[in-house]
Design a protein around this motif. Structure first.
Motif, PDB file in Angstrom:
ATOM      1  N   PHE A   5       0.815  -1.197   0.000  1.00 32.56           N
ATOM      2  CA  PHE A   5       0.000   0.000   0.000  1.00 32.56           C
ATOM      3  C   PHE A   5       0.858   1.261   0.000  1.00 32.56           C
ATOM      4  O   PHE A   5       0.451   2.302  -0.507  1.00 32.56           O
ATOM      5  N   GLN A   6       2.050   1.151   0.562  1.00 32.48           N
ATOM      6  CA  GLN A   6       2.965   2.290   0.560  1.00 32.48           C
ATOM      7  C   GLN A   6       3.304   2.702  -0.868  1.00 32.48           C
ATOM      8  O   GLN A   6       3.497   3.885  -1.167  1.00 32.48           O
ATOM      9  N   LYS A   7       3.326   1.722  -1.771  1.00 34.90           N
ATOM     10  CA  LYS A   7       3.639   2.009  -3.181  1.00 34.90           C
ATOM     11  C   LYS A   7       2.513   2.786  -3.868  1.00 34.90           C
ATOM     12  O   LYS A   7       2.739   3.444  -4.876  1.00 34.90           O
ATOM     13  N   LEU A   8       1.284   2.661  -3.330  1.00 36.24           N
ATOM     14  CA  LEU A   8       0.144   3.339  -3.948  1.00 36.24           C
ATOM     15  C   LEU A   8       0.055   4.798  -3.542  1.00 36.24           C
ATOM     16  O   LEU A   8      -0.624   5.595  -4.199  1.00 36.24           O
ATOM     17  N   GLY A   9       0.684   5.148  -2.472  1.00 31.90           N
ATOM     18  CA  GLY A   9       0.614   6.526  -2.005  1.00 31.90           C
ATOM     19  C   GLY A   9       1.524   6.710  -0.811  1.00 31.90           C
ATOM     20  O   GLY A   9       2.015   5.748  -0.225  1.00 31.90           O
ATOM     21  N   ASN A  10       1.739   7.940  -0.436  1.00 28.32           N
ATOM     22  CA  ASN A  10       2.625   8.252   0.673  1.00 28.32           C
ATOM     23  C   ASN A  10       1.898   8.000   1.994  1.00 28.32           C
ATOM     24  O   ASN A  10       1.315   8.896   2.598  1.00 28.32           O
ATOM     25  N   LEU A  11       1.942   6.739   2.445  1.00 28.79           N
ATOM     26  CA  LEU A  11       1.240   6.373   3.671  1.00 28.79           C
ATOM     27  C   LEU A  11       1.953   6.915   4.898  1.00 28.79           C
ATOM     28  O   LEU A  11       3.169   6.800   5.017  1.00 28.79           O
ATOM     29  N   ALA A  12       1.183   7.474   5.799  1.00 25.83           N
ATOM     30  CA  ALA A  12       1.725   7.946   7.072  1.00 25.83           C
ATOM     31  C   ALA A  12       0.951   7.280   8.200  1.00 25.83           C
ATOM     32  O   ALA A  12      -0.261   7.098   8.119  1.00 25.83           O
ATOM     33  N   LYS A  13       1.659   6.917   9.269  1.00 25.71           N
ATOM     34  CA  LYS A  13       1.007   6.333  10.432  1.00 25.71           C
ATOM     35  C   LYS A  13       0.300   7.452  11.195  1.00 25.71           C
ATOM     36  O   LYS A  13       0.889   8.498  11.481  1.00 25.71           O
ATOM     37  N   VAL A  14      -0.973   7.244  11.507  1.00 23.79           N
ATOM     38  CA  VAL A  14      -1.772   8.282  12.165  1.00 23.79           C
ATOM     39  C   VAL A  14      -2.548   7.659  13.322  1.00 23.79           C
ATOM     40  O   VAL A  14      -2.615   6.442  13.467  1.00 23.79           O
ATOM     41  N   ASN A  15      -3.155   8.508  14.126  1.00 22.42           N
ATOM     42  CA  ASN A  15      -4.021   8.045  15.200  1.00 22.42           C
ATOM     43  C   ASN A  15      -5.327   7.510  14.631  1.00 22.42           C
ATOM     44  O   ASN A  15      -5.810   7.983  13.590  1.00 22.42           O
ATOM     45  N   TYR A  16      -5.933   6.566  15.351  1.00 26.67           N
ATOM     46  CA  TYR A  16      -7.195   6.008  14.864  1.00 26.67           C
ATOM     47  C   TYR A  16      -8.261   7.091  14.726  1.00 26.67           C
ATOM     48  O   TYR A  16      -9.057   7.084  13.779  1.00 26.67           O
ATOM     49  N   GLU A  17      -8.296   8.043  15.674  1.00 23.79           N
ATOM     50  CA  GLU A  17      -9.333   9.074  15.637  1.00 23.79           C
ATOM     51  C   GLU A  17      -9.323   9.835  14.322  1.00 23.79           C
ATOM     52  O   GLU A  17     -10.372  10.264  13.830  1.00 23.79           O
ATOM     53  N   GLU A  18      -8.133   9.999  13.717  1.00 22.70           N
ATOM     54  CA  GLU A  18      -8.047  10.737  12.455  1.00 22.70           C
ATOM     55  C   GLU A  18      -8.755   9.988  11.330  1.00 22.70           C
ATOM     56  O   GLU A  18      -9.555  10.558  10.587  1.00 22.70           O
ATOM     57  N   VAL A  19      -8.463   8.691  11.192  1.00 21.92           N
ATOM     58  CA  VAL A  19      -9.083   7.954  10.095  1.00 21.92           C
ATOM     59  C   VAL A  19     -10.567   7.721  10.365  1.00 21.92           C
ATOM     60  O   VAL A  19     -11.378   7.689   9.432  1.00 21.92           O
ATOM     61  N   HIS A  20     -10.940   7.553  11.620  1.00 22.57           N
ATOM     62  CA  HIS A  20     -12.357   7.365  11.966  1.00 22.57           C
ATOM     63  C   HIS A  20     -13.169   8.571  11.500  1.00 22.57           C
ATOM     64  O   HIS A  20     -14.195   8.430  10.815  1.00 22.57           O
ATOM     65  N   ASN A  21     -12.731   9.763  11.869  1.00 22.56           N
ATOM     66  CA  ASN A  21     -13.462  10.972  11.504  1.00 22.56           C
ATOM     67  C   ASN A  21     -13.421  11.226  10.008  1.00 22.56           C
ATOM     68  O   ASN A  21     -14.400  11.727   9.434  1.00 22.56           O
ATOM     69  N   LEU A  22     -12.305  10.869   9.379  1.00 22.58           N
ATOM     70  CA  LEU A  22     -12.209  11.058   7.936  1.00 22.58           C
ATOM     71  C   LEU A  22     -13.209  10.170   7.203  1.00 22.58           C
ATOM     72  O   LEU A  22     -13.943  10.617   6.312  1.00 22.58           O
ATOM     73  N   ILE A  23     -13.263   8.900   7.582  1.00 17.13           N
ATOM     74  CA  ILE A  23     -14.160   7.954   6.888  1.00 17.13           C
ATOM     75  C   ILE A  23     -15.622   8.294   7.136  1.00 17.13           C
ATOM     76  O   ILE A  23     -16.406   8.465   6.197  1.00 17.13           O
ATOM     77  N   TYR A  24     -16.000   8.399   8.397  1.00 10.80           N
ATOM     78  CA  TYR A  24     -17.409   8.663   8.695  1.00 10.80           C
ATOM     79  C   TYR A  24     -17.837  10.055   8.222  1.00 10.80           C
ATOM     80  O   TYR A  24     -18.983  10.251   7.795  1.00 10.80           O
TER      81      TYR A  24
END
Length: 483
Positions: free
Chosen positions: A89-108
């Motif tokens: 997945f790193q090859k598909l984009g510049n993946l950065a490790k983040v807090n769960y709260e960030e991805v939760h709010n982004l998705i919902y």
């Protein structure tokens, strides 16, 4: 197996995700760093199993317009595979490790923004949401900006994609959105879009099938009584036979004959005790040990045997087992709920239509359990055609009862009405078109079941519509379950 389950009866990955993923600790989460510019965010969410493996959820999120456009999972992978997946997945984009709260709010947040424009998340999100935490106030809120300057921006890869989503956005937002195609230098206003023939066609399809209408289920609310906590029967060997894992596929003919050789009143009493006990063991939360147990065909055997005995007063107990929750049916019957119940309901209830109607008019049951009852009543038309008028009047009373209750999902929901319409098409119930139209006119019927009212009206009298006639003898029923 009768229910075509894996022999070990362990939870499938999908079942595990639905029931247990949220109990697993959240591991590392990753997010592409350029999503605010590109409008496309790739998200990885990890759940950590006690045994050292990982379940990963992948989400592709269009933050400009469409919300979750794709999602998938990898279930219980080892640490080596986990690292390889992250690297890929790193090859598909510049993946950065983040807090769960960030991805939760982004998705919902993206899902909610898309739904404002009439666009629902990818179908797989119905399962994948269970890899995420439930969207409650317990997750700290992070405000993200979606769209472009607050407006939905549809970035379409081609004309077909544009004409797929444009009607939904237009219906929900009017002209308050933007769109862009690869050959455009900058986004255009929705009002600049020229209606093409393909768009008109897609508009008609969307209107025809009501693709933007939610069809929520009736709320399950049954409060069951206390069932026997101890199994007490007169013939203990009967328990040994019915719980024998060697007979999970079916009861052998010699065992059926042995069982039916018992005094029928004693056999009936023992079967009903076994059913009450087994229902009590699985009416609420089903333990892991139960899911892994191979002996979960017991209720199937009992229901088939009660149908063979034919005592009408056993109907009330069979209906009691049809008041349980959806997990109960998934555990005991898998995809064969109707095959198990419909013939027995017909055999025991064909002369007790009032009790079947009372069941249908009681709120809080599972939709597909209700469907077993209506399908069984329709079987009367095939097995006793001289009673067709009586069956039509039974359904008429039911449809009239549902008038005004569909909006509140009281004893029914849009899916049930759609499935009943399909059943009435099978028995050519043209007499009931006026009552059906009243319910379809609410706009709340799931038209994916039998089509819209115009389709039902045009096809209900066609001779090529014929419902499946269920076999009635116990030997034929076991054969039917094994097909």
């Amino acid at each position: 197996m009768i229910k075509k389950r894996q022999p070990t009866k362990t939870l499938s990955p999908e079942q595990y995700i639905r029931q247990k993923a949220r109990t697993l600790p959240i591991g590392d989460c990753y997010l592409t760093g350029d999503w605010q510019k590109s409008g496309i965010a790739l998200v990885l969410v990890t759940r950590c199993h006690v045994k050292g493996t990982y379940t990963l959820g992948y989400f592709q999120v269009d933050t400009f317009c469409r919300g979750v456009v794709d999602c998938d999972y990898r279930f219980s992978v080892d640490s080596t595979s986990y690292k390889e997946i992250v690297q890929d997945f790193q090859k598909l984009g510049n993946l950065a490790k983040v807090n769960y709260e960030e991805v939760h709010n982004l998705i919902y947040g993206a899902v909610a923004f898309a739904e404002e424009g009439g666009i629902r998340p990818a179908p797989a999100f119905e399962l994948m949401q269970y890899i995420l935490e439930e969207d409650t106030d317990e997750v700290p809120l992070i405000d993200y900006e979606f769209g472009m300057n607050g407006q939905h921006l549809l970035v379409a890869n081609d004309q077909l994609e544009l004409t797929t989503y444009y009607p939904r956005l237009k219906k929900a937002l009017g002209d308050d959105f933007l769109y862009v195609l690869p050959d455009m230098e900058k986004p255009r206003k929705a009002s600049e879009y020229v209606l093409s023939e393909i768009k008109k066609t897609l508009d008609n399809i969307l209107d025809k099938f009501h693709l933007n209408i939610d069809v929520p289920e009736e709320t399950y609310s049954y409060q069951h009584p206390n069932y026997p906590a101890v199994l007490t029967v007169k013939h203990q060997w009967l328990v040994d036979v019915l719980y024998n894992s060697d007979y999970a596929d079916r009861l052998p003919v010699e065992q059926i004959q042995r069982i039916l050789a018992l005094p029928h009143d004693e056999l009936k009493a023992d079967l009903e005790q076994i059913m009450l006990y087994e229902t009590g063991c699985t009416c609420d939360e089903i333990s892991d040990e139960r899911w892994e147990d191979e002996n979960n065909s017991v209720l199937t055997h009992c229901i088939l045997l009660l149908g063979e005995l034919g005592y009408p007063d056993s109907l009330m107990l069979v209906l009691e087992t049809l008041r349980q929750n959806s997990s109960f049916y998934d555990y005991h019957f898998g995809d064969y709920l109707e095959e198990v119940y419909v013939p027995t309901l017909y055999l025991l209830g064909k002369n007790r239509l009032g009790e079947l109607m009372t069941y249908m008019k009681t709120p809080g049951f599972y939709t597909y359990a209700r469907l077993c009852v209506t399908t069984a009543v329709a079987q009367i038309v095939f097995h006793q055609p001289e009673r067709r008028e009586e069956v039509i009047e039974w359904f008429r009373q039911l449809l009239v009862f549902y008038d005004g209750k569909l909006e509140e999902r009281f004893c029914c929901d849009g899916t049930l009405i759609g499935l009943i319409a399909a059943t009435l098409m099978d028995i050519h119930a043209v007499e009931l078109l006026p009552e059906l139209k009243v319910l379809f006119d609410t706009g709340l019927v799931d038209e994916g079941c039998a089509g819209n009212f115009q389709e039902v009206e045009s096809e209900i009298g066609l001779e090529n519509n014929k419902d499946r006639i269920y076999p009635l003898t116990i030997e034929e029923r076991y054969e039917d379950l094994l097909r």
